[in-house]
Design a protein around this motif. Structure first.
Motif, short mmCIF file in Angstrom:
data_model
loop_
_atom_site.label_atom_id
_atom_site.label_comp_id
_atom_site.label_asym_id
_atom_site.label_seq_id
_atom_site.Cartn_x
_atom_site.Cartn_y
_atom_site.Cartn_z
N SER A 199 44.56 32.19 19.45
CA SER A 199 45.46 32.91 20.35
C SER A 199 45.20 34.41 20.29
O SER A 199 45.06 34.99 19.22
CB SER A 199 46.91 32.61 19.97
N GLY A 200 45.12 35.02 21.47
CA GLY A 200 44.92 36.46 21.55
C GLY A 200 43.48 36.90 21.48
O GLY A 200 43.21 38.11 21.45
N SER A 201 42.53 35.95 21.48
CA SER A 201 41.13 36.32 21.41
C SER A 201 40.69 37.05 22.69
O SER A 201 41.29 36.89 23.75
CB SER A 201 40.25 35.07 21.22
N SER A 202 39.62 37.80 22.56
CA SER A 202 39.05 38.52 23.71
C SER A 202 38.72 37.54 24.83
O SER A 202 38.31 36.40 24.57
CB SER A 202 37.79 39.26 23.27
N THR A 203 38.88 37.98 26.05
CA THR A 203 38.53 37.14 27.21
C THR A 203 37.10 37.39 27.68
O THR A 203 36.63 36.72 28.60
CB THR A 203 39.49 37.40 28.38
N THR A 204 36.40 38.33 27.05
CA THR A 204 35.07 38.71 27.54
C THR A 204 33.96 38.49 26.51
O THR A 204 32.91 39.11 26.58
CB THR A 204 35.07 40.19 27.97
N GLY A 205 34.19 37.58 25.57
CA GLY A 205 33.16 37.31 24.57
C GLY A 205 33.25 38.25 23.39
O GLY A 205 34.30 38.84 23.12
N GLY A 206 32.14 38.38 22.66
CA GLY A 206 32.11 39.21 21.47
C GLY A 206 32.85 38.60 20.30
O GLY A 206 33.19 39.28 19.34
N LEU A 241 37.14 26.21 26.72
CA LEU A 241 37.01 27.64 26.47
C LEU A 241 38.32 28.33 26.83
O LEU A 241 38.51 28.79 27.95
CB LEU A 241 35.85 28.20 27.29
N CYS A 242 39.22 28.39 25.86
CA CYS A 242 40.52 29.01 26.08
C CYS A 242 41.18 29.25 24.73
O CYS A 242 40.67 28.85 23.69
CB CYS A 242 41.42 28.13 26.96
N ASP A 243 42.33 29.92 24.75
CA ASP A 243 43.08 30.17 23.52
C ASP A 243 44.41 29.44 23.52
O ASP A 243 45.37 29.86 22.88
CB ASP A 243 43.28 31.67 23.30
N LYS A 244 44.48 28.34 24.26
CA LYS A 244 45.70 27.55 24.30
C LYS A 244 46.03 27.03 22.91
O LYS A 244 45.13 26.74 22.10
CB LYS A 244 45.52 26.36 25.26
N VAL A 284 41.45 31.04 33.75
CA VAL A 284 40.23 31.53 34.38
C VAL A 284 39.74 32.84 33.76
O VAL A 284 38.55 33.17 33.82
CB VAL A 284 40.44 31.73 35.90
N ASN A 285 40.65 33.58 33.12
CA ASN A 285 40.26 34.88 32.55
C ASN A 285 39.23 34.77 31.44
O ASN A 285 38.57 35.75 31.09
CB ASN A 285 41.49 35.64 32.04
N PHE A 286 39.06 33.57 30.87
CA PHE A 286 38.07 33.40 29.81
C PHE A 286 36.68 33.06 30.35
O PHE A 286 35.73 32.98 29.57
CB PHE A 286 38.52 32.30 28.84
N LEU A 330 37.42 32.16 16.17
CA LEU A 330 37.26 30.78 16.60
C LEU A 330 38.18 29.84 15.82
O LEU A 330 38.43 30.04 14.63
CB LEU A 330 35.81 30.32 16.43
N THR A 331 38.66 28.83 16.51
CA THR A 331 39.41 27.77 15.84
C THR A 331 38.44 26.89 15.06
O THR A 331 37.21 27.04 15.16
CB THR A 331 40.14 26.90 16.87
N THR A 332 38.99 25.97 14.29
CA THR A 332 38.13 25.02 13.58
C THR A 332 37.25 24.26 14.56
O THR A 332 36.07 24.04 14.33
CB THR A 332 39.00 24.03 12.76
N SER A 333 37.83 23.88 15.70
CA SER A 333 37.06 23.20 16.74
C SER A 333 35.98 24.12 17.30
O SER A 333 34.83 23.72 17.47
CB SER A 333 37.98 22.74 17.86
N GLY A 334 36.35 25.36 17.59
CA GLY A 334 35.38 26.31 18.14
C GLY A 334 34.21 26.54 17.22
O GLY A 334 33.05 26.61 17.66
N LEU A 335 34.47 26.66 15.92
CA LEU A 335 33.38 26.83 14.94
C LEU A 335 32.46 25.62 14.94
O LEU A 335 31.23 25.76 14.90
CB LEU A 335 33.97 27.05 13.55
#
Length: 448
Positions: free
Chosen positions: A311-318, A299-302, A76-78, A324-329
Protein backbone atom coordinates in the motif's frame (compact mmCIF):
# COMPACT_ATOMS: atom_id res chain seq x y z
CA UNK A 1 -10.08 -12.63 -10.90
CA UNK A 2 -12.92 -15.00 -9.88
CA UNK A 3 -14.85 -12.88 -7.33
CA UNK A 4 -14.87 -10.20 -8.19
CA UNK A 5 -1.91 2.28 -27.97
CA UNK A 6 22.40 28.35 -61.13
CA UNK A 7 24.74 26.18 -58.96
CA UNK A 8 25.41 28.78 -56.21
CA UNK A 9 21.75 29.74 -55.91
CA UNK A 10 20.78 26.10 -56.06
CA UNK A 11 23.41 25.24 -53.45
CA UNK A 12 22.17 28.06 -51.17
CA UNK A 13 18.56 26.97 -51.53
CA UNK A 14 19.43 23.33 -50.98
CA UNK A 15 21.60 24.12 -47.97
CA UNK A 16 18.88 26.31 -46.48
CA UNK A 17 16.34 23.57 -47.02
CA UNK A 18 18.55 21.00 -45.31
CA UNK A 19 19.04 23.29 -42.32
CA UNK A 20 15.30 23.75 -42.08
CA UNK A 21 14.75 19.98 -42.17
CA UNK A 22 17.37 19.40 -39.48
CA UNK A 23 15.82 22.09 -37.29
CA UNK A 24 12.40 20.50 -37.74
CA UNK A 25 13.81 17.12 -36.75
CA UNK A 26 15.38 18.56 -33.61
CA UNK A 27 12.08 20.20 -32.78
CA UNK A 28 10.16 16.94 -33.20
CA UNK A 29 12.68 14.81 -31.34
CA UNK A 30 12.82 17.31 -28.54
CA UNK A 31 9.13 17.03 -27.70
CA UNK A 32 7.96 15.01 -24.73
CA UNK A 33 5.60 12.92 -26.85
CA UNK A 34 8.41 11.01 -28.55
CA UNK A 35 9.05 7.82 -26.63
CA UNK A 36 10.26 5.23 -29.12
CA UNK A 37 12.78 2.87 -27.57
CA UNK A 38 15.31 0.52 -29.07
CA UNK A 39 13.96 -3.00 -29.44
CA UNK A 40 14.55 -5.28 -26.50
CA UNK A 41 15.86 -8.81 -26.93
CA UNK A 42 12.65 -10.22 -25.41
CA UNK A 43 10.46 -8.80 -28.19
CA UNK A 44 9.87 -11.54 -30.73
CA UNK A 45 8.17 -9.58 -33.48
CA UNK A 46 5.05 -11.01 -35.12
CA UNK A 47 3.78 -13.84 -32.95
CA UNK A 48 2.15 -16.95 -34.36
CA UNK A 49 0.77 -20.22 -33.10
CA UNK A 50 2.46 -23.38 -34.32
CA UNK A 51 0.72 -26.47 -33.00
CA UNK A 52 0.39 -26.02 -29.25
CA UNK A 53 3.18 -23.44 -29.05
CA UNK A 54 3.31 -19.67 -29.19
CA UNK A 55 6.23 -18.76 -31.45
CA UNK A 56 8.14 -15.65 -32.47
CA UNK A 57 8.44 -14.29 -35.99
CA UNK A 58 11.06 -16.93 -36.80
CA UNK A 59 8.88 -19.80 -35.68
CA UNK A 60 10.86 -20.33 -32.47
CA UNK A 61 8.82 -21.04 -29.31
CA UNK A 62 8.66 -18.02 -27.02
CA UNK A 63 7.44 -17.64 -23.44
CA UNK A 64 6.00 -14.26 -22.56
CA UNK A 65 6.00 -13.35 -18.87
CA UNK A 66 4.54 -10.24 -17.35
CA UNK A 67 1.92 -8.55 -15.22
CA UNK A 68 -1.80 -8.01 -15.48
CA UNK A 69 -3.32 -4.80 -14.28
CA UNK A 70 -6.17 -4.89 -11.83
CA UNK A 71 -9.41 -3.33 -13.07
CA UNK A 72 -8.60 -0.17 -14.99
CA UNK A 73 -11.51 1.66 -13.40
CA UNK A 74 -9.74 1.27 -10.04
CA UNK A 75 -5.99 0.89 -10.54
CA UNK A 76 -5.10 2.30 -13.95
CA UNK A 77 -2.60 4.67 -12.30
CA UNK A 78 -0.15 1.78 -11.88
CA UNK A 79 -0.03 1.04 -15.62
CA UNK A 80 1.82 3.80 -17.44
CA UNK A 81 4.89 4.37 -19.58
CA UNK A 82 7.28 4.75 -16.64
CA UNK A 83 6.04 1.74 -14.67
CA UNK A 84 6.01 -0.46 -17.79
CA UNK A 85 9.52 0.64 -18.72
CA UNK A 86 10.71 -0.20 -15.21
CA UNK A 87 9.08 -3.63 -15.40
CA UNK A 88 10.69 -4.23 -18.78
CA UNK A 89 14.17 -3.08 -17.79
CA UNK A 90 14.37 -4.30 -14.18
CA UNK A 91 12.08 -7.33 -14.02
CA UNK A 92 12.41 -8.63 -17.57
CA UNK A 93 8.68 -8.23 -18.31
CA UNK A 94 7.81 -8.44 -22.00
CA UNK A 95 4.00 -8.42 -21.85
CA UNK A 96 1.38 -6.31 -20.05
CA UNK A 97 -2.28 -7.20 -19.74
CA UNK A 98 -4.77 -4.34 -19.55
CA UNK A 99 -7.81 -5.68 -17.68
CA UNK A 100 -10.78 -3.61 -18.84
CA UNK A 101 -13.83 -4.75 -16.91
CA UNK A 102 -17.11 -4.72 -18.77
CA UNK A 103 -19.35 -4.37 -15.68
CA UNK A 104 -18.60 -2.97 -12.21
CA UNK A 105 -18.10 0.59 -13.45
CA UNK A 106 -16.16 -0.58 -16.49
CA UNK A 107 -16.67 -0.29 -20.24
CA UNK A 108 -20.43 -0.77 -20.46
CA UNK A 109 -21.19 2.20 -18.22
CA UNK A 110 -18.13 4.29 -19.15
CA UNK A 111 -17.05 3.31 -22.66
CA UNK A 112 -15.22 6.51 -23.61
CA UNK A 113 -13.08 6.78 -20.48
CA UNK A 114 -12.24 3.06 -20.41
CA UNK A 115 -11.35 3.09 -24.08
CA UNK A 116 -8.99 6.00 -23.60
CA UNK A 117 -7.26 4.16 -20.77
CA UNK A 118 -6.78 1.11 -22.95
CA UNK A 119 -5.46 3.18 -25.83
CA UNK A 120 -2.89 4.90 -23.64
CA UNK A 121 -1.59 1.58 -22.33
CA UNK A 122 -1.46 0.03 -25.80
CA UNK A 123 0.45 2.97 -27.24
CA UNK A 124 2.92 2.94 -24.34
CA UNK A 125 3.52 -0.77 -24.89
CA UNK A 126 4.12 -0.18 -28.61
CA UNK A 127 6.56 2.63 -27.83
CA UNK A 128 8.39 0.33 -25.41
CA UNK A 129 8.44 -2.67 -27.78
CA UNK A 130 6.42 -4.77 -25.36
CA UNK A 131 3.46 -7.02 -26.04
CA UNK A 132 0.09 -5.91 -24.69
CA UNK A 133 -3.07 -7.92 -24.08
CA UNK A 134 -6.32 -6.03 -24.62
CA UNK A 135 -8.59 -7.83 -22.15
CA UNK A 136 -12.40 -7.70 -22.46
CA UNK A 137 -12.77 -8.54 -18.79
CA UNK A 138 -16.16 -10.16 -18.33
CA UNK A 139 -16.82 -11.38 -14.79
CA UNK A 140 -20.11 -10.53 -13.09
CA UNK A 141 -21.82 -10.52 -16.51
CA UNK A 142 -21.03 -14.26 -16.71
CA UNK A 143 -21.86 -14.87 -20.37
CA UNK A 144 -19.82 -13.11 -23.09
CA UNK A 145 -22.93 -12.91 -25.28
CA UNK A 146 -24.49 -10.42 -22.85
CA UNK A 147 -22.54 -7.59 -24.44
CA UNK A 148 -21.38 -9.19 -27.67
CA UNK A 149 -22.38 -6.23 -29.85
CA UNK A 150 -20.37 -3.86 -27.69
CA UNK A 151 -17.48 -6.34 -27.76
CA UNK A 152 -17.61 -6.54 -31.56
CA UNK A 153 -17.60 -2.78 -31.95
CA UNK A 154 -14.80 -2.39 -29.41
CA UNK A 155 -12.49 -4.99 -30.96
CA UNK A 156 -13.13 -3.66 -34.46
CA UNK A 157 -11.98 -0.24 -33.29
CA UNK A 158 -8.91 -1.72 -31.58
CA UNK A 159 -8.02 -3.70 -34.69
CA UNK A 160 -8.46 -0.65 -36.93
CA UNK A 161 -6.14 1.43 -34.76
CA UNK A 162 -3.57 -1.11 -33.62
CA UNK A 163 -3.88 -4.17 -35.86
CA UNK A 164 -0.84 -3.09 -37.85
CA UNK A 165 1.35 -3.47 -34.76
CA UNK A 166 2.65 -6.93 -33.89
CA UNK A 167 2.64 -5.95 -30.19
CA UNK A 168 -1.12 -6.39 -29.84
CA UNK A 169 -2.91 -9.47 -28.48
CA UNK A 170 -6.72 -9.62 -28.17
CA UNK A 171 -8.36 -11.42 -25.22
CA UNK A 172 -12.02 -11.51 -26.19
CA UNK A 173 -13.59 -12.87 -22.97
CA UNK A 174 -11.85 -13.05 -19.62
CA UNK A 175 -13.72 -15.60 -17.47
CA UNK A 176 -17.03 -17.02 -18.68
CA UNK A 177 -18.87 -18.43 -15.67
CA UNK A 178 -22.25 -18.97 -14.01
CA UNK A 179 -23.31 -21.95 -16.10
CA UNK A 180 -21.97 -20.56 -19.37
CA UNK A 181 -20.64 -23.43 -21.46
CA UNK A 182 -18.27 -23.82 -24.38
CA UNK A 183 -20.50 -25.33 -27.05
CA UNK A 184 -23.61 -23.21 -26.60
CA UNK A 185 -22.18 -19.89 -25.44
CA UNK A 186 -18.45 -19.28 -25.70
CA UNK A 187 -17.69 -20.88 -29.05
CA UNK A 188 -20.63 -19.13 -30.81
CA UNK A 189 -19.47 -15.86 -29.26
CA UNK A 190 -15.93 -16.46 -30.49
CA UNK A 191 -17.25 -17.31 -33.96
CA UNK A 192 -18.98 -13.92 -33.93
CA UNK A 193 -16.08 -11.80 -32.65
CA UNK A 194 -13.06 -13.43 -34.32
CA UNK A 195 -14.19 -12.84 -37.94
CA UNK A 196 -14.84 -9.19 -37.09
CA UNK A 197 -11.23 -8.85 -35.91
CA UNK A 198 -9.76 -10.97 -38.70
CA UNK A 199 -11.44 -8.84 -41.39
CA UNK A 200 -9.17 -6.02 -40.19
CA UNK A 201 -6.23 -7.74 -38.51
CA UNK A 202 -5.49 -11.15 -40.05
CA UNK A 203 -2.40 -12.02 -37.99
CA UNK A 204 -2.28 -10.96 -34.36
CA UNK A 205 -2.97 -13.50 -31.62
CA UNK A 206 -6.54 -13.86 -30.33
CA UNK A 207 -7.06 -15.47 -26.91
CA UNK A 208 -10.40 -17.06 -26.05
CA UNK A 209 -11.68 -17.70 -22.53
CA UNK A 210 -13.12 -21.05 -21.49
CA UNK A 211 -15.91 -22.13 -19.17
CA UNK A 212 -15.76 -22.24 -15.34
CA UNK A 213 -13.77 -19.03 -15.03
CA UNK A 214 -11.42 -20.10 -17.86
CA UNK A 215 -10.46 -23.48 -16.47
CA UNK A 216 -12.08 -25.91 -18.92
CA UNK A 217 -9.43 -25.86 -21.63
CA UNK A 218 -9.89 -29.62 -21.99
CA UNK A 219 -13.47 -29.12 -23.16
CA UNK A 220 -12.39 -26.49 -25.69
CA UNK A 221 -9.65 -28.85 -26.93
CA UNK A 222 -12.26 -31.43 -27.87
CA UNK A 223 -14.22 -28.87 -29.90
CA UNK A 224 -11.71 -26.23 -31.02
CA UNK A 225 -12.15 -23.11 -33.11
CA UNK A 226 -11.11 -23.28 -36.77
CA UNK A 227 -8.96 -20.18 -37.13
CA UNK A 228 -5.22 -19.57 -37.18
CA UNK A 229 -3.27 -17.90 -34.37
CA UNK A 230 -5.85 -18.74 -31.71
CA UNK A 231 -4.97 -19.48 -28.10
CA UNK A 232 -7.10 -20.53 -25.15
CA UNK A 233 -6.75 -19.05 -21.71
CA UNK A 234 -6.51 -20.96 -18.46
CA UNK A 235 -6.65 -19.10 -15.13
CA UNK A 236 -5.48 -20.42 -11.79
CA UNK A 237 -4.92 -19.31 -8.22
CA UNK A 238 -2.36 -21.41 -6.37
CA UNK A 239 -4.35 -21.71 -3.14
CA UNK A 240 -7.35 -23.18 -5.00
CA UNK A 241 -6.13 -24.87 -8.18
CA UNK A 242 -3.51 -27.59 -8.19
CA UNK A 243 -2.55 -30.71 -10.14
CA UNK A 244 -6.02 -31.48 -11.50
CA UNK A 245 -6.02 -28.21 -13.44
CA UNK A 246 -2.49 -28.88 -14.71
CA UNK A 247 -3.81 -32.22 -15.94
CA UNK A 248 -6.46 -30.37 -17.95
CA UNK A 249 -3.77 -28.23 -19.56
CA UNK A 250 -1.67 -31.29 -20.37
CA UNK A 251 -4.67 -32.89 -22.04
CA UNK A 252 -5.55 -29.76 -24.00
CA UNK A 253 -2.02 -29.32 -25.30
CA UNK A 254 -1.83 -32.98 -26.25
CA UNK A 255 -4.86 -32.33 -28.46
CA UNK A 256 -2.91 -29.59 -30.22
CA UNK A 257 -4.30 -26.32 -28.83
CA UNK A 258 -2.13 -23.52 -27.45
CA UNK A 259 -2.62 -22.23 -23.90
CA UNK A 260 -1.92 -18.75 -22.52
CA UNK A 261 -2.34 -18.22 -18.75
CA UNK A 262 -3.46 -14.60 -18.93
CA UNK A 263 -4.22 -14.50 -15.21
CA UNK A 264 -2.87 -16.33 -12.18
CA UNK A 265 -2.26 -15.52 -8.55
CA UNK A 266 -0.24 -16.77 -5.62
CA UNK A 267 -3.38 -16.45 -3.45
CA UNK A 268 -6.61 -18.43 -3.42
CA UNK A 269 -9.37 -17.78 -5.95
CA UNK A 270 -10.72 -14.80 -4.01
CA UNK A 271 -7.45 -12.92 -4.42
CA UNK A 272 -6.78 -13.33 -0.72
CA UNK A 273 -5.36 -16.07 1.47
CA UNK A 274 -1.77 -17.15 1.29
CA UNK A 275 0.32 -16.49 -0.61
CA UNK A 276 0.80 -20.17 -1.40
CA UNK A 277 4.35 -20.07 -2.65
CA UNK A 278 5.09 -23.82 -2.75
CA UNK A 279 2.15 -24.46 -5.06
CA UNK A 280 2.92 -21.27 -6.98
CA UNK A 281 6.42 -22.60 -7.64
CA UNK A 282 4.95 -25.85 -8.97
CA UNK A 283 2.86 -23.80 -11.37
CA UNK A 284 5.76 -21.61 -12.47
CA UNK A 285 7.91 -24.70 -13.10
CA UNK A 286 5.06 -26.37 -14.98
CA UNK A 287 4.49 -23.36 -17.22
CA UNK A 288 8.23 -23.15 -17.95
CA UNK A 289 8.36 -26.85 -18.87
CA UNK A 290 5.44 -26.41 -21.27
CA UNK A 291 6.60 -23.00 -22.54
CA UNK A 292 3.27 -21.47 -21.50
CA UNK A 293 3.16 -17.68 -21.47
CA UNK A 294 1.61 -15.90 -18.49
CA UNK A 295 0.66 -12.66 -16.80
CA UNK A 296 0.32 -12.42 -13.03
CA UNK A 297 -2.57 -10.81 -11.17
CA UNK A 298 -2.05 -8.01 -10.27
CA UNK A 299 0.01 -4.85 -10.64
CA UNK A 300 -1.59 -2.80 -7.88
CA UNK A 301 -1.37 -1.98 -4.17
CA UNK A 302 -4.78 -3.35 -3.22
CA UNK A 303 -4.91 -4.84 0.26
CA UNK A 304 -5.03 -8.47 -0.81
CA UNK A 305 -2.51 -11.31 -1.01
CA UNK A 306 -2.36 -11.38 -4.81
CA UNK A 307 -1.32 -7.71 -5.16
CA UNK A 308 2.32 -7.20 -6.15
CA UNK A 309 2.82 -3.87 -4.39
CA UNK A 310 2.49 -2.72 -0.82
CA UNK A 311 0.00 0.00 0.00
CA UNK A 312 1.22 3.46 -0.93
CA UNK A 313 3.86 2.27 -3.39
CA UNK A 314 4.92 4.49 -6.28
CA UNK A 315 2.66 4.34 -9.33
CA UNK A 316 5.54 4.94 -11.75
CA UNK A 317 7.97 2.12 -10.98
CA UNK A 318 11.31 2.45 -9.23
CA UNK A 319 10.20 -0.15 -6.70
CA UNK A 320 12.74 -1.70 -4.37
CA UNK A 321 12.14 -5.10 -2.83
CA UNK A 322 10.86 -3.39 0.30
CA UNK A 323 7.98 -1.98 -1.80
CA UNK A 324 6.90 -5.44 -2.93
CA UNK A 325 4.55 -7.82 -1.19
CA UNK A 326 5.55 -11.43 -0.62
CA UNK A 327 3.68 -12.23 -3.83
CA UNK A 328 5.37 -9.41 -5.71
CA UNK A 329 8.83 -10.60 -4.66
CA UNK A 330 8.01 -14.15 -5.76
CA UNK A 331 6.66 -13.03 -9.13
CA UNK A 332 9.58 -10.71 -9.82
CA UNK A 333 11.97 -13.59 -9.17
CA UNK A 334 9.86 -15.91 -11.34
CA UNK A 335 10.01 -13.47 -14.24
CA UNK A 336 13.76 -13.15 -13.79
CA UNK A 337 13.98 -9.60 -12.49
CA UNK A 338 17.24 -8.03 -11.38
CA UNK A 339 17.89 -6.93 -7.82
CA UNK A 340 16.25 -3.53 -7.44
CA UNK A 341 16.95 -3.14 -3.73
CA UNK A 342 19.26 -0.27 -2.82
CA UNK A 343 22.43 -1.04 -0.92
CA UNK A 344 23.33 0.78 2.27
CA UNK A 345 26.44 2.93 2.26
CA UNK A 346 29.54 1.39 3.78
CA UNK A 347 30.66 2.89 7.11
CA UNK A 348 33.46 5.46 7.12
CA UNK A 349 36.34 5.53 9.61
CA UNK A 350 37.50 8.77 11.25
CA UNK A 351 41.11 7.52 11.28
CA UNK A 352 42.99 6.12 8.30
CA UNK A 353 45.02 2.93 8.46
CA UNK A 354 48.58 3.61 9.61
CA UNK A 355 51.22 3.42 12.32
CA UNK A 356 50.75 5.50 15.43
CA UNK A 357 53.04 5.91 18.45
CA UNK A 358 50.22 6.19 20.99
CA UNK A 359 46.68 4.92 21.57
CA UNK A 360 44.04 6.24 19.19
CA UNK A 361 40.25 6.66 19.07
CA UNK A 362 38.27 5.65 15.96
CA UNK A 363 34.75 6.82 15.18
CA UNK A 364 32.54 4.91 12.68
CA UNK A 365 29.75 6.72 10.83
CA UNK A 366 27.12 5.92 8.17
CA UNK A 367 25.46 8.31 5.74
CA UNK A 368 22.20 6.33 5.92
CA UNK A 369 19.84 7.38 8.68
CA UNK A 370 18.49 4.64 10.93
CA UNK A 371 21.23 2.25 9.86
CA UNK A 372 23.16 -0.10 12.18
CA UNK A 373 26.92 -0.70 12.07
CA UNK A 374 28.33 -4.09 13.08
CA UNK A 375 32.07 -4.39 13.63
CA UNK A 376 34.95 -6.60 14.83
CA UNK A 377 38.39 -5.71 16.20
CA UNK A 378 40.06 -9.11 15.89
CA UNK A 379 40.40 -9.22 12.11
CA UNK A 380 37.45 -11.58 11.59
CA UNK A 381 34.64 -10.82 9.14
CA UNK A 382 31.73 -9.10 10.89
CA UNK A 383 28.20 -10.52 10.69
CA UNK A 384 24.80 -9.42 11.94
CA UNK A 385 25.73 -11.15 15.21
CA UNK A 386 28.84 -9.01 15.70
CA UNK A 387 28.82 -6.12 18.19
CA UNK A 388 26.76 -3.07 17.28
CA UNK A 389 28.74 0.16 17.12
CA UNK A 390 27.50 2.66 19.70
CA UNK A 391 30.55 4.73 20.69
CA UNK A 392 34.14 5.45 19.58
CA UNK A 393 36.57 2.53 19.66
CA UNK A 394 39.84 2.90 21.59
CA UNK A 395 42.86 1.37 19.86
CA UNK A 396 45.71 0.74 22.31
CA UNK A 397 47.52 -2.01 20.42
CA UNK A 398 47.88 -3.13 16.84
CA UNK A 399 44.31 -3.83 15.71
CA UNK A 400 42.34 -4.61 12.53
CA UNK A 401 38.85 -3.10 12.55
CA UNK A 402 36.23 -4.38 10.08
CA UNK A 403 32.67 -3.05 9.80
CA UNK A 404 29.55 -3.03 7.64
CA UNK A 405 26.18 -1.28 7.70
CA UNK A 406 22.67 -2.76 7.73
CA UNK A 407 19.31 -1.07 7.24
CA UNK A 408 15.80 -2.47 7.01
CA UNK A 409 14.58 -2.64 3.42
CA UNK A 410 18.09 -2.36 1.95
CA UNK A 411 20.89 -4.81 1.29
CA UNK A 412 23.91 -4.78 3.56
CA UNK A 413 26.86 -2.58 2.67
CA UNK A 414 30.25 -3.81 1.62
CA UNK A 415 32.71 -4.46 4.46
CA UNK A 416 35.29 -1.78 5.09
CA UNK A 417 38.41 -2.24 7.20
CA UNK A 418 41.44 -0.45 8.60
CA UNK A 419 44.67 -1.67 10.23
CA UNK A 420 46.13 0.40 13.04
CA UNK A 421 49.69 -0.34 14.14
CA UNK A 422 50.60 1.04 17.56
CA UNK A 423 54.37 1.27 18.18
CA UNK A 424 55.94 0.76 21.65
CA UNK A 425 54.80 3.64 23.83
CA UNK A 426 57.95 3.50 26.10
CA UNK A 427 61.12 5.22 24.73
CA UNK A 428 64.29 3.14 24.31
CA UNK A 429 66.68 4.15 27.10
CA UNK A 430 70.40 4.55 26.36
CA UNK A 431 72.74 3.06 28.97
CA UNK A 432 76.31 4.26 29.37
CA UNK A 433 78.83 2.42 31.53
CA UNK A 434 82.61 2.45 32.07
CA UNK A 435 84.71 0.32 29.73
CA UNK A 436 86.79 -2.41 31.33
CA UNK A 437 88.81 -5.37 30.18
CA UNK A 438 88.18 -8.68 31.87
CA UNK A 439 89.99 -11.99 31.50
CA UNK A 440 87.07 -13.97 32.85
CA UNK A 441 83.25 -13.95 32.85
CA UNK A 442 81.44 -11.31 35.00
CA UNK A 443 77.81 -10.54 35.73
CA UNK A 444 76.74 -6.95 35.12
CA UNK A 445 73.56 -5.39 36.56
CA UNK A 446 71.94 -2.41 34.84
CA UNK A 447 69.53 -0.17 36.75
CA UNK A 448 67.18 2.18 34.92
Amino acid sequence: MFSKIKKINFFKKTFSFLIAVVMMLFTVLGTNTYKAEAATTSFGGQLKVVGSQLCDSNGKPIQLKGMSSHGLQWYVNFVNYDSMKFLRDKWGVNVIRAAMYTNEGGYISNPSSQKEKIKKIVQDAIDLNMYVIIDWHILSDNNPNTYKEQAKSFFQEMAEEYGKYSNVIYEICNEPNGGTNWANDIKPYANYIIPAIRAIDPNNIIIVGTSTWSQDVDIAADNPLRYSNIMYTCHFYAGTHTQSLRDKINYAMSKGIAIFVTEWGTSDASGNGGPYLDESQKWVDFMASKNISWTNWALCDKSEASAALKSGSSTTGGWTDSDLTTSGLFVKKSIGGSNTTSQTSAPTFSLQSGTYDSAQTVTLTSSDNDSVIHYTTDGTTPTSSSPVYTSPITISKTTTVKAFTTKTGMTDSNITSAVYTISNTDPVKQVSAPTFSYNQEHTIQLKL
